[in-house]
Design a protein around this motif. Sequence first.
Motif, PDB file in Angstrom:
ATOM      1  N   ALA A 144       0.869  -1.180   0.000  1.00 54.05           N
ATOM      2  CA  ALA A 144       0.000   0.000   0.000  1.00 54.05           C
ATOM      3  C   ALA A 144       0.903   1.226   0.000  1.00 54.05           C
ATOM      4  O   ALA A 144       1.794   1.346   0.838  1.00 54.05           O
ATOM      5  CB  ALA A 144      -0.922  -0.002   1.210  1.00 54.05           C
ATOM      6  N   ALA A 184       3.481   1.867  -6.311  1.00 56.48           N
ATOM      7  CA  ALA A 184       2.560   0.742  -6.483  1.00 56.48           C
ATOM      8  C   ALA A 184       2.720   0.130  -7.874  1.00 56.48           C
ATOM      9  O   ALA A 184       2.757  -1.091  -8.027  1.00 56.48           O
ATOM     10  CB  ALA A 184       1.121   1.202  -6.258  1.00 56.48           C
ATOM     11  N   ASP A 185       2.843   0.987  -8.872  1.00 59.27           N
ATOM     12  CA  ASP A 185       3.024   0.501 -10.243  1.00 59.27           C
ATOM     13  C   ASP A 185       4.319  -0.290 -10.381  1.00 59.27           C
ATOM     14  O   ASP A 185       4.364  -1.312 -11.071  1.00 59.27           O
ATOM     15  CB  ASP A 185       3.003   1.661 -11.235  1.00 59.27           C
ATOM     16  N   LYS A 239       1.617   6.596  -6.398  1.00 61.96           N
ATOM     17  CA  LYS A 239       1.164   5.602  -7.378  1.00 61.96           C
ATOM     18  C   LYS A 239       2.325   4.921  -8.090  1.00 61.96           C
ATOM     19  O   LYS A 239       2.290   3.721  -8.361  1.00 61.96           O
ATOM     20  CB  LYS A 239       0.221   6.231  -8.398  1.00 61.96           C
ATOM     21  N   VAL A 259      -3.733  -2.653  -9.241  1.00 62.55           N
ATOM     22  CA  VAL A 259      -3.559  -1.556  -8.298  1.00 62.55           C
ATOM     23  C   VAL A 259      -4.921  -0.924  -8.101  1.00 62.55           C
ATOM     24  O   VAL A 259      -5.571  -0.512  -9.064  1.00 62.55           O
ATOM     25  CB  VAL A 259      -2.539  -0.513  -8.815  1.00 62.55           C
ATOM     26  N   VAL A 260      -5.379  -0.872  -6.859  1.00 62.02           N
ATOM     27  CA  VAL A 260      -6.664  -0.254  -6.534  1.00 62.02           C
ATOM     28  C   VAL A 260      -6.412   0.925  -5.610  1.00 62.02           C
ATOM     29  O   VAL A 260      -5.460   0.924  -4.831  1.00 62.02           O
ATOM     30  CB  VAL A 260      -7.642  -1.260  -5.882  1.00 62.02           C
ATOM     31  N   THR A 261      -7.267   1.914  -5.712  1.00 64.50           N
ATOM     32  CA  THR A 261      -7.151   3.082  -4.841  1.00 64.50           C
ATOM     33  C   THR A 261      -8.214   2.987  -3.756  1.00 64.50           C
ATOM     34  O   THR A 261      -9.400   2.895  -4.050  1.00 64.50           O
ATOM     35  CB  THR A 261      -7.340   4.381  -5.648  1.00 64.50           C
ATOM     36  N   SER A 313       1.413   5.627  -0.867  1.00 69.56           N
ATOM     37  CA  SER A 313       0.809   6.939  -1.090  1.00 69.56           C
ATOM     38  C   SER A 313       1.220   7.496  -2.450  1.00 69.56           C
ATOM     39  O   SER A 313       0.592   8.413  -2.950  1.00 69.56           O
ATOM     40  CB  SER A 313       1.213   7.909   0.028  1.00 69.56           C
ATOM     41  N   GLY A 331      -7.238   6.893  -0.449  1.00 66.96           N
ATOM     42  CA  GLY A 331      -6.079   7.689  -0.825  1.00 66.96           C
ATOM     43  C   GLY A 331      -4.787   6.902  -0.964  1.00 66.96           C
ATOM     44  O   GLY A 331      -3.738   7.476  -1.245  1.00 66.96           O
ATOM     45  N   LEU A 332      -4.841   5.594  -0.758  1.00 64.49           N
ATOM     46  CA  LEU A 332      -3.660   4.751  -0.915  1.00 64.49           C
ATOM     47  C   LEU A 332      -3.792   3.890  -2.170  1.00 64.49           C
ATOM     48  O   LEU A 332      -4.889   3.479  -2.544  1.00 64.49           O
ATOM     49  CB  LEU A 332      -3.470   3.841   0.298  1.00 64.49           C
ATOM     50  N   TYR A 333      -2.661   3.613  -2.790  1.00 66.25           N
ATOM     51  CA  TYR A 333      -2.611   2.732  -3.950  1.00 66.25           C
ATOM     52  C   TYR A 333      -2.189   1.359  -3.451  1.00 66.25           C
ATOM     53  O   TYR A 333      -1.065   1.165  -2.997  1.00 66.25           O
ATOM     54  CB  TYR A 333      -1.625   3.269  -4.987  1.00 66.25           C
ATOM     55  N   LYS A 334      -3.126   0.412  -3.505  1.00 70.87           N
ATOM     56  CA  LYS A 334      -2.893  -0.913  -2.948  1.00 70.87           C
ATOM     57  C   LYS A 334      -2.674  -1.919  -4.073  1.00 70.87           C
ATOM     58  O   LYS A 334      -3.434  -1.952  -5.034  1.00 70.87           O
ATOM     59  CB  LYS A 334      -4.067  -1.331  -2.067  1.00 70.87           C
TER      60      LYS A 334
END
Length: 143
Positions: free
Chosen positions: A82, A89-90, A86, A105-107, A84, A110-113
């Motif tokens: 997770a 995460a990518d 992107k 990757v899901v938001t 902050s 406010g976090l990119y998980k």
Amino acid sequence: IIASGAYTVNRGTKTADFAVLRLTNMPAALVELAFITNAQDADILRNRQNDLAVAVSKGILNYLGIPYQGGGSTLYKVQVGAFSVKANADNLANELKAKGYSPIVVTVGGLYKVQVGAFSVRANADVLANELRAKGYDAIVVV
């Protein structure tokens, strides 16, 4: 697929000499679920993806003689990170793809998980999470 209730009209089974089926080294089936140019089909594709996936899964299991053991509506997701930012995460998602996984990757909040799987049976999620942990990832199962 008809039994799932997603569709009410059975278009039947078609046979043809499709290369995608003919050139494989394993049992295979080609399932055409809908036509995006048809408004009703497009709506089903947009809103009933899970129903279609379960229907196809049940058909495969039935063919193989394996009883369906699907869970309820709860999905157990295997989360690997997770962030902050992107780009972070990518980067993790790309690393996992290079290793043969299919991350998304899901938001959320406010976090990119970064998630690598979603299962209706908790034990299946645990198996994947343990596999990822053994490879050095901080994998957790979330609902």
